[in-house]
Scaffold this motif. Structure first.
Motif, PDB file in Angstrom:
ATOM      1  N   GLN A 428       0.857  -1.186   0.000  1.00  0.00           N
ATOM      2  CA  GLN A 428       0.000   0.000   0.000  1.00  0.00           C
ATOM      3  C   GLN A 428       0.892   1.235   0.000  1.00  0.00           C
ATOM      4  O   GLN A 428       1.782   1.359   0.839  1.00  0.00           O
ATOM      5  N   ASP A 429       0.630   2.161  -0.967  1.00  0.00           N
ATOM      6  CA  ASP A 429       1.463   3.337  -1.118  1.00  0.00           C
ATOM      7  C   ASP A 429       0.937   4.487  -0.265  1.00  0.00           C
ATOM      8  O   ASP A 429      -0.201   4.477   0.222  1.00  0.00           O
ATOM      9  N   LEU A 430       1.764   5.513  -0.123  1.00  0.00           N
ATOM     10  CA  LEU A 430       1.409   6.684   0.680  1.00  0.00           C
ATOM     11  C   LEU A 430       1.933   7.925  -0.033  1.00  0.00           C
ATOM     12  O   LEU A 430       3.100   7.970  -0.435  1.00  0.00           O
ATOM     13  N   SER A 431       1.050   8.940  -0.215  1.00  0.00           N
ATOM     14  CA  SER A 431       1.446  10.196  -0.852  1.00  0.00           C
ATOM     15  C   SER A 431       1.465  11.301   0.191  1.00  0.00           C
ATOM     16  O   SER A 431       0.521  11.437   0.983  1.00  0.00           O
ATOM     17  N   VAL A 432       2.531  12.104   0.178  1.00  0.00           N
ATOM     18  CA  VAL A 432       2.693  13.197   1.132  1.00  0.00           C
ATOM     19  C   VAL A 432       2.870  14.493   0.344  1.00  0.00           C
ATOM     20  O   VAL A 432       3.697  14.551  -0.577  1.00  0.00           O
ATOM     21  N   THR A 433       2.075  15.532   0.699  1.00  0.00           N
ATOM     22  CA  THR A 433       2.171  16.845   0.035  1.00  0.00           C
ATOM     23  C   THR A 433       2.968  17.793   0.922  1.00  0.00           C
ATOM     24  O   THR A 433       2.732  17.873   2.133  1.00  0.00           O
ATOM     25  N   PHE A 434       3.875  18.570   0.285  1.00  0.00           N
ATOM     26  CA  PHE A 434       4.775  19.427   1.045  1.00  0.00           C
ATOM     27  C   PHE A 434       4.427  20.920   0.972  1.00  0.00           C
ATOM     28  O   PHE A 434       4.879  21.693   1.809  1.00  0.00           O
ATOM     29  N   ASN A 435       3.682  21.356  -0.050  1.00  0.00           N
ATOM     30  CA  ASN A 435       3.330  22.777  -0.105  1.00  0.00           C
ATOM     31  C   ASN A 435       1.850  22.949  -0.418  1.00  0.00           C
ATOM     32  O   ASN A 435       1.169  22.009  -0.836  1.00  0.00           O
ATOM     33  N   GLU A 436       1.356  24.205  -0.212  1.00  0.00           N
ATOM     34  CA  GLU A 436      -0.080  24.462  -0.318  1.00  0.00           C
ATOM     35  C   GLU A 436      -0.573  24.389  -1.754  1.00  0.00           C
ATOM     36  O   GLU A 436      -1.771  24.181  -1.989  1.00  0.00           O
ATOM     37  N   GLU A 437       0.321  24.556  -2.726  1.00  0.00           N
ATOM     38  CA  GLU A 437      -0.093  24.434  -4.116  1.00  0.00           C
ATOM     39  C   GLU A 437      -0.160  22.987  -4.595  1.00  0.00           C
ATOM     40  O   GLU A 437      -0.704  22.695  -5.666  1.00  0.00           O
ATOM     41  N   GLY A 438       0.422  22.075  -3.815  1.00  0.00           N
ATOM     42  CA  GLY A 438       0.432  20.662  -4.202  1.00  0.00           C
ATOM     43  C   GLY A 438       1.453  20.331  -5.267  1.00  0.00           C
ATOM     44  O   GLY A 438       1.402  19.261  -5.883  1.00  0.00           O
ATOM     45  N   THR A 439       2.414  21.234  -5.482  1.00  0.00           N
ATOM     46  CA  THR A 439       3.419  21.010  -6.526  1.00  0.00           C
ATOM     47  C   THR A 439       4.649  20.273  -6.003  1.00  0.00           C
ATOM     48  O   THR A 439       5.502  19.868  -6.790  1.00  0.00           O
TER      49      THR A 439
END
Length: 556
Positions: A428-439
């Motif tokens: 099972q994979d996991l995605s992590v977002t680092f900035n508010e724009e999602g870039t």
């Protein structure tokens, strides 16, 4: 109603008082809220800039929560991998123990060759004279007495430097070895014997270790010699005229008893040692000392009496066979009384015949003659029993149930590695977002850490090779687990680094917004004190102006 007119001084004082009162209200508001900019009216530029900074800080704070959960998910996986590795190490220990229990311990080759337990209708293989040289020697002496030249010499031998009547290395403890014991001395594989005579099955590994020790002792001044070429055994041949012999290259041969050959005496030390583990047990090629200690020839310092070299060790390490440091020597190779036990290595002859009455009309009582076909059949039977008793381990205590039980616990552990519904060890994979724009972000790729995915597929052990394969699979699986742990550790470091950065950035944004909107409480407090003073002065001034008007009224 008539309009009331104020004097100029009173009007001026009232206006001043009103102005001061407005400033007091504004200052009190700043002191109570702590902000110098409470709305766009106060300072539009600062207000909207601060609002933008605070909004971004709020967005990043929400992302921080997501990063924290991602860190916990990865940490759950890495903690599980540590425990999983412990399970696999435990499983490897179990499998290694099973292999150790059914296999020959090794020291540059096999050091244990199992003594056969019997063939046919409970017939003891030792009765054939194949392995029990001590019994063979006694049988020859019982019938032939001093005429049994080689057997008598070995029985009279005692290790130089020891008590002639000593319990372990004195006379009566040494014997002429059987053909199987000479084969052990050289080194051979039971299943490799394909012919009674010849070198099939021989590997020479033990002889190499023994010779290395003998030569090392000789270099240190000990009276020792490496193995000679052809040795007499105490095993009878298929007819009364023959006996078995063995060369130092492992060749087995039948020869007339009237022929002469070298003789090296053997000693069997049964249950004399109590090793804490096999690594502390006697090893083939070790020097045996008169005090029953043993060790490498490299460690010999002359403080002990060397009596022989170990040529065989029991599976449990409690018993061993040793050979004399040199071949026995004789005053004659064919006469009775040709051996001097007090000077076992000093005679002029290096060989002797079996006995002066070797051509008997019948075989020696108590010994069974071994034809070359018999010898082959015996080893084939031993090999088959070795497979049946040692390698078909599903029917004894050394089965794979303990191993599979550990693997079941391992798989259960992997399934329990889930955090908030995400299990990185079940692909099972996991995605992590680092900035508010999602870039900016990171995709944590899950792994399949189940025992099957790691290649732990050999669960039923039918052969020794199956156990060895399980050990190989476990070694690879442990390496794979460590690789997974390293990869997740890299993910962990990336996210925590970004998490620290985001926390610092939130602080910077909040601090910047505060600088635009927060009031200086010291300055505002001073302002309030000054305004209060001015307010009091204005009131006093207004009072004075009123008094001047009242003075005019008194004239009337």
């Amino acid at each position: 109603m008539d309009k009331i007119s104020l004097t100029a001084s009173m009007r001026s004082n009232l206006l001043s008082l009103q102005n001061i009162s407005g400033q007091v209200d504004s200052t009190q508001n700043r002191l109570s809220t702590g902000n110098k900019v409470n709305s766009a009216i106060d300072n539009p530029s600062s207000y909207y800039t601060a609002l933008s900074l605070n909004n971004r800080a709020d967005d990043l704070n929400a992302l921080l929560d997501s990063m924290g959960q991602a860190v916990s998910t990865i940490k759950a996986a890495t903690e599980t991998l540590e425990s999983a590795a412990d399970f696999l190490e435990q499983a490897k220990a179990v499998v290694s123990q099973a292999l150790e229990d059914i296999s020959a311990p090794t020291q540059n080759g096999p050091i244990y060759i199992p003594q056969p337990s019997g063939i046919g209708d409970d017939e003891d293989v030792r009765n054939t004279g194949l392995f029990d040289g001590k019994a063979n020697t006694q049988a020859m002496i019982n019938q032939l007495g001093a005429d049994a030249l080689a057997a008598t010499a070995c029985n009279q031998f005692y290790a130089p430097g020891t008590d002639k009547n000593g319990a372990n290395f004195g006379q009566g403890n040494w014997y002429l070895p059987a053909i199987g014991e000479l084969m052990e001395m050289v080194g051979f594989e039971v299943g490799g014997v394909t012919d009674g005579r010849g070198t099939s099955g021989s590997n020479g590994e033990n002889a190499a270790l023994i010779n290395e020790t003998l030569l090392a002792l000789k270099d240190k001044g000990i009276d020792a010699d490496s193995l000679a070429y052809r040795y007499w055994s105490s095993s009878e041949g298929g007819t009364n005229a023959f006996g078995w012999g063995c060369c130092n290259d492992g060749e087995r041969f039948l020869t007339f008893k009237s022929g002469s050959g070298p003789v090296r005496s053997f000693n069997f030390l049964e249950n004399k040692f109590n090793p804490t583990d096999l690594s502390s047990a006697p090893q083939i090629g070790d020097v045996m000392y008169s005090d029953l200690t043993y060790g490498s020839a490299d460690d010999y310092d002359g403080s002990k009496t060397a009596v022989g070299v170990i040529s065989w060790v029991s599976e449990d390490g409690k018993s061993a066979k040793i050979i004399s440091l040199k071949d026995l020597t004789f005053s004659s190779n064919s006469t009775v009384g040709n051996f001097d036990a007090d000077n076992p290595y000093g005679g002029p002859e290096n060989t002797c015949i079996i006995s002066v009455t070797s051509r008997l009309s019948e075989e020696i009582a108590g010994l069974d003659g071994i034809h070359q076909d018999d010898l082959l059949a015996i080893f084939q039977e031993i090999a088959s029993r070795d497979v049946e008793n040692n390698l078909q381990i599903n029917n004894n205590d050394y089965d794979s149930s303990q191993y599979t039980s550990i693997l079941n616990q391992y798989n259960s552990l992997i399934k329990d590695a889930s955090y908030k519904g995400v299990n990185l060890l079940q692909k099972q994979d996991l995605s992590v977002t680092f900035n508010e724009e999602g870039t900016a972000g990171l995709d944590v790729i899950g792994k399949d850490a189940s025992s099957t995915a790691l290649g732990l597929t050999t669960l039923g052990w039918n052969t020794k090779e199956d156990i060895e394969k399980s050990i190989e699979e476990l070694t690879n699986a442990i390496n794979e687990i460590r690789a997974m742990s390293s990869e997740f550790g890299n993910y962990y470091n990336i996210i925590t680094t970004r998490q620290d950065f985001t926390e610092n950035l939130v602080n910077v944004l909040t601090e910047g917004a505060d600088k635009l909107t927060l009031a200086d409480m010291n300055e505002e407090s001073a302002n309030m004190l000054a305004l209060q003073t001015r307010q009091q002065l204005a009131i006093n001034s207004l009072s004075l102006a009123s008094q001047a008007s009242q003075s005019i009224l008194k004239l009337f």
